[in-house]
Design a protein around this motif. Structure first.
Motif, PDB file in Angstrom:
ATOM      1  N   LYS A   2       0.835  -1.201   0.000  1.00 26.79           N
ATOM      2  CA  LYS A   2       0.000   0.000   0.000  1.00 26.79           C
ATOM      3  C   LYS A   2       0.869   1.250   0.000  1.00 26.79           C
ATOM      4  N   ARG A   3       0.469   2.203  -0.862  1.00 26.22           N
ATOM      5  CA  ARG A   3       1.220   3.459  -0.907  1.00 26.22           C
ATOM      6  C   ARG A   3       1.007   4.241   0.381  1.00 26.22           C
ATOM      7  N   THR A   4       2.031   4.986   0.734  1.00 31.95           N
ATOM      8  CA  THR A   4       1.922   5.821   1.930  1.00 31.95           C
ATOM      9  C   THR A   4       2.784   7.046   1.770  1.00 31.95           C
ATOM     10  N   GLN A   5       2.431   8.061   2.485  1.00 33.95           N
ATOM     11  CA  GLN A   5       3.259   9.266   2.495  1.00 33.95           C
ATOM     12  C   GLN A   5       3.718   9.559   3.920  1.00 33.95           C
ATOM     13  N   LYS A   6       3.979   8.486   4.632  1.00 31.40           N
ATOM     14  CA  LYS A   6       4.423   8.577   6.017  1.00 31.40           C
ATOM     15  C   LYS A   6       5.592   9.545   6.142  1.00 31.40           C
ATOM     16  N   ASN A   7       5.462  10.422   7.083  1.00 24.28           N
ATOM     17  CA  ASN A   7       6.502  11.417   7.404  1.00 24.28           C
ATOM     18  C   ASN A   7       6.685  12.495   6.341  1.00 24.28           C
ATOM     19  N   ALA A   8       5.889  12.441   5.262  1.00 19.43           N
ATOM     20  CA  ALA A   8       6.102  13.414   4.191  1.00 19.43           C
ATOM     21  C   ALA A   8       5.870  14.842   4.662  1.00 19.43           C
ATOM     22  N   LEU A   9       4.808  15.047   5.464  1.00 21.66           N
ATOM     23  CA  LEU A   9       4.550  16.398   5.940  1.00 21.66           C
ATOM     24  C   LEU A   9       5.654  16.868   6.869  1.00 21.66           C
ATOM     25  N   ALA A  10       6.178  15.934   7.670  1.00 21.78           N
ATOM     26  CA  ALA A  10       7.288  16.311   8.543  1.00 21.78           C
ATOM     27  C   ALA A  10       8.499  16.687   7.721  1.00 21.78           C
ATOM     28  N   MET A  11       8.724  15.926   6.639  1.00 25.66           N
ATOM     29  CA  MET A  11       9.835  16.245   5.760  1.00 25.66           C
ATOM     30  C   MET A  11       9.642  17.620   5.144  1.00 25.66           C
ATOM     31  N   ALA A  12       8.424  17.903   4.745  1.00 22.43           N
ATOM     32  CA  ALA A  12       8.153  19.183   4.106  1.00 22.43           C
ATOM     33  C   ALA A  12       8.340  20.338   5.068  1.00 22.43           C
ATOM     34  N   GLY A  13       8.158  20.077   6.366  1.00 20.67           N
ATOM     35  CA  GLY A  13       8.349  21.131   7.353  1.00 20.67           C
ATOM     36  C   GLY A  13       9.750  21.675   7.362  1.00 20.67           C
ATOM     37  N   LEU A  14      10.685  20.869   6.809  1.00 18.43           N
ATOM     38  CA  LEU A  14      12.069  21.325   6.735  1.00 18.43           C
ATOM     39  C   LEU A  14      12.303  22.209   5.524  1.00 18.43           C
ATOM     40  N   MET A  15      11.343  22.247   4.618  1.00 21.32           N
ATOM     41  CA  MET A  15      11.522  22.978   3.374  1.00 21.32           C
ATOM     42  C   MET A  15      11.153  24.451   3.543  1.00 21.32           C
ATOM     43  N   ASN A  86       9.517  18.321  -0.895  1.00 16.86           N
ATOM     44  CA  ASN A  86       8.364  19.215  -0.968  1.00 16.86           C
ATOM     45  C   ASN A  86       7.304  18.653  -1.917  1.00 16.86           C
ATOM     46  N   ALA A  87       7.753  18.082  -3.030  1.00 18.11           N
ATOM     47  CA  ALA A  87       6.817  17.495  -3.988  1.00 18.11           C
ATOM     48  C   ALA A  87       6.080  16.303  -3.387  1.00 18.11           C
ATOM     49  N   ILE A  88       6.777  15.500  -2.610  1.00 18.62           N
ATOM     50  CA  ILE A  88       6.138  14.356  -1.951  1.00 18.62           C
ATOM     51  C   ILE A  88       5.057  14.846  -0.994  1.00 18.62           C
ATOM     52  N   ALA A  89       5.380  15.884  -0.222  1.00 17.48           N
ATOM     53  CA  ALA A  89       4.444  16.396   0.780  1.00 17.48           C
ATOM     54  C   ALA A  89       3.223  17.054   0.153  1.00 17.48           C
ATOM     55  N   ALA A 110      13.187   5.426   4.592  1.00 17.66           N
ATOM     56  CA  ALA A 110      12.672   5.461   5.961  1.00 17.66           C
ATOM     57  C   ALA A 110      11.255   6.009   6.000  1.00 17.66           C
ATOM     58  N   SER A 111      10.916   6.867   5.039  1.00 19.28           N
ATOM     59  CA  SER A 111       9.570   7.427   4.963  1.00 19.28           C
ATOM     60  C   SER A 111       8.635   6.590   4.098  1.00 19.28           C
ATOM     61  N   GLU A 112       9.148   5.483   3.574  1.00 14.73           N
ATOM     62  CA  GLU A 112       8.342   4.534   2.792  1.00 14.73           C
ATOM     63  C   GLU A 112       7.692   5.177   1.568  1.00 14.73           C
ATOM     64  N   VAL A 113       8.433   6.044   0.906  1.00 15.83           N
ATOM     65  CA  VAL A 113       7.886   6.722  -0.271  1.00 15.83           C
ATOM     66  C   VAL A 113       8.632   6.356  -1.551  1.00 15.83           C
ATOM     67  N   VAL A 114       9.467   5.305  -1.496  1.00 12.77           N
ATOM     68  CA  VAL A 114      10.150   4.820  -2.693  1.00 12.77           C
ATOM     69  C   VAL A 114      10.070   3.300  -2.733  1.00 12.77           C
ATOM     70  N   TYR A 115      10.190   2.750  -3.924  1.00 12.46           N
ATOM     71  CA  TYR A 115      10.062   1.306  -4.121  1.00 12.46           C
ATOM     72  C   TYR A 115      11.377   0.586  -3.848  1.00 12.46           C
ATOM     73  N   ASP A 116      11.268  -0.573  -3.199  1.00 12.53           N
ATOM     74  CA  ASP A 116      12.382  -1.512  -3.099  1.00 12.53           C
ATOM     75  C   ASP A 116      12.413  -2.301  -4.410  1.00 12.53           C
ATOM     76  N   THR A 328       3.973   7.171  -3.975  1.00 10.47           N
ATOM     77  CA  THR A 328       3.162   8.193  -3.321  1.00 10.47           C
ATOM     78  C   THR A 328       1.743   8.162  -3.879  1.00 10.47           C
ATOM     79  N   ASP A 329       0.822   8.777  -3.160  1.00 10.70           N
ATOM     80  CA  ASP A 329      -0.587   8.702  -3.527  1.00 10.70           C
ATOM     81  C   ASP A 329      -0.888   9.324  -4.880  1.00 10.70           C
ATOM     82  N   ASN A 330      -0.093  10.301  -5.293  1.00 11.27           N
ATOM     83  CA  ASN A 330      -0.388  10.965  -6.561  1.00 11.27           C
ATOM     84  C   ASN A 330       0.140  10.195  -7.774  1.00 11.27           C
TER      85      ASN A 330
END
Length: 455
Positions: A2-15, A86-89, A110-116, A328-330
């Motif tokens: 399942k796709r997820t954007q875990k931690n993406a908003l936290a990552m974006a907070g650094l942008m 930022n694009a992920i978030a 670590a944020s589970e937004v890329v494929y293994d 990612t969801d998009n």
């Protein structure tokens, strides 16, 4: 999965910069639009745009729909990594992008937004087509593969060939003992070297600059990789750096003593008579050397990362980046599959050699392949560019950066507590009298663990 954007908003907070791209446009019923982001470099954009146009002409289909790849450069302000986060978030991530190093890949994983990719059959086919088996071992992150490496600049030594001739050495040193012999000869023949303009052994302005932490990849890490025989520095958020090898690596730099040139100089190697004996190579400057009539093998030569014993493997640091697929969801399943089809087409058995040759000609950066000096497709290019051919020897032994998002913290602490204070002793010492680096490495390792929250 399942796709997820875990931690993406936290990552974006650094942008600090707003996204430069709008959301992926709606797809026509019979077309799958796949966004591909290139590095913010025109030559790389041109390369991928040409490949995308050729692929689009194949009218490849996924689930009955035609795949159309759309290429654009990723933002570079404040950094390309920031633009991706930022694009992920904000739900505007591409299906696939290049320009991903191992450290940033660890952050994304670590944020589970890329494929293994490690279990994908097509990925294994590409590894086989490009003879990448040895190189891929060094790209693993928690025993998984999130990046398909595209290019690599093996970081080794760049030697002043006329100076080596004066010192009586037919080739660049390969072992620590040979290296020590060269530096000892420098001390004995200073007057003769001055006749060809050589006044210093080593050029490295950043050795006391914690704010230039990334330079530790190229100097300390390059030397450590060779002397430790590729032993890791970090595993699973634990500092596992071999202390003895780290001490030896630091003392290689200490061997230069007060003969190090640390003042900022521009384009030192294109001077009529370069004033140094050796530096860390800069493959991206090869074209500059050619423009200034500097000839590989006559004016300069490359030498491998030093090893302890003859026959040891000259592991080095890999200035290397590659492709990552975003989960990612998009990005729809069709878009992901379309991105895979595009990359498969570029690097399949029939196309990979020509694709990599096109890359080499477009960028003068070595593709990640294990057969650059053996595959006849590259023969003419390697013959025309002996500097690249020399570097290609060390591609299989090039180890990418640490699999962590704490690179800056780790190497800043290392420089502040270890390298910079050690250099205060070094600059007061004569060549071949390296100060004992034991206490500096011990203090640096403690500081690295604390700064990055390592075990």
């Amino acid at each position: 999965m399942k796709r997820t954007q875990k931690n993406a908003l936290a990552m974006a907070g650094l942008m600090t910069a707003a996204t430069l791209f709008s959301a992926v446009p709606a797809m026509a019923d019979d077309v799958i639009t796949v966004d591909f982001w290139t590095a913010p470099q025109q030559v790389q954009y041109n390369y991928w745009e040409e490949k995308a146009q050729a692929f689009n002409e194949t009218k490849t289909e996924v689930n009955g729909k035609i795949v159309e790849v759309k290429v654009q450069q990723m933002p570079e302000t404040p950094s390309s990594e920031a633009g991706i986060q930022n694009a992920i978030a904000t739900g505007t991530a591409p299906a696939v992008s290049e320009n991903i190093n191992r450290g940033f890949a660890a952050t994304l994983a670590a944020s589970e937004v890329v494929y293994d990719l490690s279990e994908e059959d097509w990925f294994q086919d590409v590894i086989e087509a490009r003879a990448m088996g040895d190189a891929m071992e060094n790209w693993a992150i928690d025993e998984k593969q999130y990046v398909l490496p595209v290019y690599v600049n093996p970081m080794v030594w760049q030697w002043n060939k006329p100076a080596l001739d004066v010192l009586g050495f037919e080739k660049a040193p390969e072992t620590v003992d040979e290296f020590n012999a060269v530096i000892a000869a420098f001390s004995e023949k200073k007057d003769e070297l001055k006749e060809i303009g050589v006044t210093h052994t080593f050029y490295r302005p950043s050795l006391t600059r914690p704010d230039q932490y990334w330079d530790r990849w190229f100097d300390f890490m390059m030397i450590y990789n060779g002397l430790s025989q590729g032993m890791p520095i970090l595993e699973n958020d634990e500092l596992v750096m071999d202390k003895d090898s780290a001490i030896e690596a630091m003392e290689v730099i200490g061997t230069f003593g007060n003969s190090i040139q640390q003042g900022e100089l521009s384009s030192i190697w294109i001077e009529e008579q370069p004033s140094i004996l050796v530096s860390i190579n800069a493959p991206w400057e090869i074209s500059l050397y050619e423009e200034n009539n500097k000839v590989y093998g006559e004016d300069y030569v490359y030498g491998p990362s030093l090893v302890k014993e003859e026959g040891d493997i000259p592991y080095n640091y890999a200035d290397s980046k590659g492709l990552t697929f975003y989960k990612t969801d998009n990005v729809s399943e069709d878009q992901h599959e379309g991105a895979v089809e595009f990359v498969k087409w570029v690097y399949n058995k029939d196309n990979s050699a020509q694709s990599d040759l096109d890359w080499l000609n477009a960028t003068t950066m070595l593709p990640v392949r294990g057969d650059l000096n053996d595959n006849e497709v590259f023969a003419d290019s390697m013959k025309e560019n002996p500097a690249l051919a020399a570097l290609a020897e060390w591609v299989p032994y090039a180890i990418p950066g640490l699999a962590t998002d704490k690179d800056a913290d780790i190497w800043t602490a290392f420089t502040e507590v270890g390298m910079a204070p050690y250099m205060n002793e070094v600059t007061a010492a004569e060549p071949c009298n390296a100060p004992d680096a034991t206490s500096y490495i011990e203090d640096a390792m403690d500081a690295m663990e604390e700064a990055a929250g390592l075990k």
